[in-house]
Motif scaffolding. Structure first.
Motif, PDB file in Angstrom:
ATOM      1  N   GLY A 234       3.421   3.735   6.030  1.00 30.63           N
ATOM      2  CA  GLY A 234       3.403   4.560   7.233  1.00 30.63           C
ATOM      3  C   GLY A 234       2.122   4.490   8.031  1.00 30.63           C
ATOM      4  O   GLY A 234       2.052   5.041   9.132  1.00 30.63           O
ATOM      5  N   ASP A 235       1.121   3.825   7.487  1.00 29.93           N
ATOM      6  CA  ASP A 235      -0.131   3.655   8.220  1.00 29.93           C
ATOM      7  C   ASP A 235      -0.053   2.503   9.214  1.00 29.93           C
ATOM      8  O   ASP A 235      -0.990   2.294   9.991  1.00 29.93           O
ATOM      9  CB  ASP A 235      -1.291   3.418   7.243  1.00 29.93           C
ATOM     10  N   SER A 236       1.033   1.770   9.175  1.00 34.78           N
ATOM     11  CA  SER A 236       1.221   0.692  10.152  1.00 34.78           C
ATOM     12  C   SER A 236       1.252   1.298  11.549  1.00 34.78           C
ATOM     13  O   SER A 236       2.063   2.186  11.840  1.00 34.78           O
ATOM     14  CB  SER A 236       2.534  -0.052   9.880  1.00 34.78           C
ATOM     15  N   ALA A 237       0.368   0.849  12.402  1.00 37.83           N
ATOM     16  CA  ALA A 237       0.232   1.471  13.715  1.00 37.83           C
ATOM     17  C   ALA A 237      -0.735   0.674  14.568  1.00 37.83           C
ATOM     18  O   ALA A 237      -1.405  -0.251  14.084  1.00 37.83           O
ATOM     19  CB  ALA A 237      -0.289   2.906  13.581  1.00 37.83           C
TER      20      ALA A 237
ATOM     21  N   THR B  55      -0.699  -3.791  10.254  1.00 35.75           N
ATOM     22  CA  THR B  55       0.603  -3.852   9.592  1.00 35.75           C
ATOM     23  C   THR B  55       0.367  -3.760   8.097  1.00 35.75           C
ATOM     24  O   THR B  55      -0.399  -4.565   7.534  1.00 35.75           O
ATOM     25  CB  THR B  55       1.346  -5.152   9.931  1.00 35.75           C
ATOM     26  N   VAL B  56       1.012  -2.805   7.449  1.00 34.01           N
ATOM     27  CA  VAL B  56       0.902  -2.641   6.002  1.00 34.01           C
ATOM     28  C   VAL B  56       2.221  -3.096   5.371  1.00 34.01           C
ATOM     29  O   VAL B  56       3.302  -2.615   5.749  1.00 34.01           O
ATOM     30  CB  VAL B  56       0.614  -1.176   5.619  1.00 34.01           C
ATOM     31  N   VAL B  57       2.112  -4.045   4.454  1.00 35.98           N
ATOM     32  CA  VAL B  57       3.332  -4.597   3.828  1.00 35.98           C
ATOM     33  C   VAL B  57       3.360  -4.295   2.334  1.00 35.98           C
ATOM     34  O   VAL B  57       2.336  -3.948   1.744  1.00 35.98           O
ATOM     35  CB  VAL B  57       3.433  -6.115   4.076  1.00 35.98           C
TER      36      VAL B  57
ATOM     37  N   THR C 171      -1.930  -5.047   2.397  1.00 41.30           N
ATOM     38  CA  THR C 171      -0.934  -4.682   1.399  1.00 41.30           C
ATOM     39  C   THR C 171      -1.110  -3.223   1.013  1.00 41.30           C
ATOM     40  O   THR C 171      -2.241  -2.701   1.019  1.00 41.30           O
ATOM     41  CB  THR C 171      -1.080  -5.586   0.164  1.00 41.30           C
ATOM     42  N   ARG C 172      -0.019  -2.571   0.687  1.00 41.94           N
ATOM     43  CA  ARG C 172      -0.083  -1.186   0.218  1.00 41.94           C
ATOM     44  C   ARG C 172      -1.128  -1.030  -0.881  1.00 41.94           C
ATOM     45  O   ARG C 172      -1.229  -1.862  -1.785  1.00 41.94           O
ATOM     46  CB  ARG C 172       1.268  -0.761  -0.346  1.00 41.94           C
TER      47      ARG C 172
END
Lengths: 114, 109
Positions: free
Chosen positions: A84-87, A112-114, A14-15
């Motif tokens: 934006g760190d989802s990668a 995945t950042v949600v 999570t963010r």
């Protein structure tokens, strides 16, 4: 000979949280590099460690950090996660620090950042 | 580190040779040219590298121009399993690879 091992393979956070990713290089390899891959920016270099010392750092904010242990295993940490760190985060190991050495990549950790 | 330029995509018929070009006009004298490929969502795989002489291994051949400003990766008999994104890059002493956009090679039956 075992290849480069990255754990975990998949991660959902999570963010605002922080995350730690792990990389075990090929036995005997002393250099570990980290890369971030996104559809928009492609493959980008994060940092590289050799014998527990960070030698190179890419153009990423200070929220991205790493370290290498005496057995050459490496971790990278991302604090205060943003969407934006989802990668896909990739780790690569090399046997030496010369320019004539190929890098061996792991399968990556998909964050995945949600 | 050298900046590389590659065509974004190429097609090749199965069984034919695939010739993938790369422009690396800013490469310095002691930087090796490396080629890697990435099959969907896997980590990049090393293919071949060279400094100024042509190189060949079991996967591919690498032709580097005399002025070292460009190179061509040759897959002599492409198969469907060679469908991937191919990256041309250079490698500095700090083991830092700089990747461009790569070439998406589609091998068709």
């Amino acid at each position: 000979k075992a290849g480069v091992t990255q754990t975990p393979r998949y991660l959902i956070k999570t963010r605002g949280q922080q995350v730690t990713l792990s990389c075990s290089p090929i036995s005997g390899h002393r250099s570990v590099s980290w890369y971030q891959q996104t559809p928009g920016q492609g493959l980008q270099f994060l940092f590289e460690y050799f014998s527990e010392t960070q030698r190179n750092k890419g153009n990423f904010p200070g929220r991205f950090s790493g370290r290498q242990f005496s057995n050459s295993r490496s971790e990278m940490n991302v604090s205060t996660l943003e969407l934006g760190d989802s990668a896909l985060y990739l780790c690569a190991s090399s046997s030496t620090s010369t320019v004539n050495t190929e890098a061996f990549f792991g399968q990556g950790t998909r964050l995945t950042v949600v | 580190d050298a900046k590389t330029t590659q065509p974004p995509s190429m097609d090749c018929a199965e069984g034919r040779a695939a010739n993938l070009p790369c422009n690396h006009s800013t490469i310095s004298g002691n930087e090796y040219v490396y080629w890697y490929r990435q099959i969907h969502s896997q980590g990049p795989q090393y293919i071949i590298h060279g400094l100024k002489n042509n190189e060949t291994n079991e996967m591919a051949s690498l032709i580097i121009t005399e002025d070292r400003k460009s190179s061509t990766l040759i897959l002599p008999h492409a198969t469907l399993r060679d469908t991937a994104v191919y990256y041309c890059t250079s490698h500095n002493a700090g083991n830092m690879l700089t990747f461009g956009g790569g070439t998406r090679l589609m091998v068709k039956p």
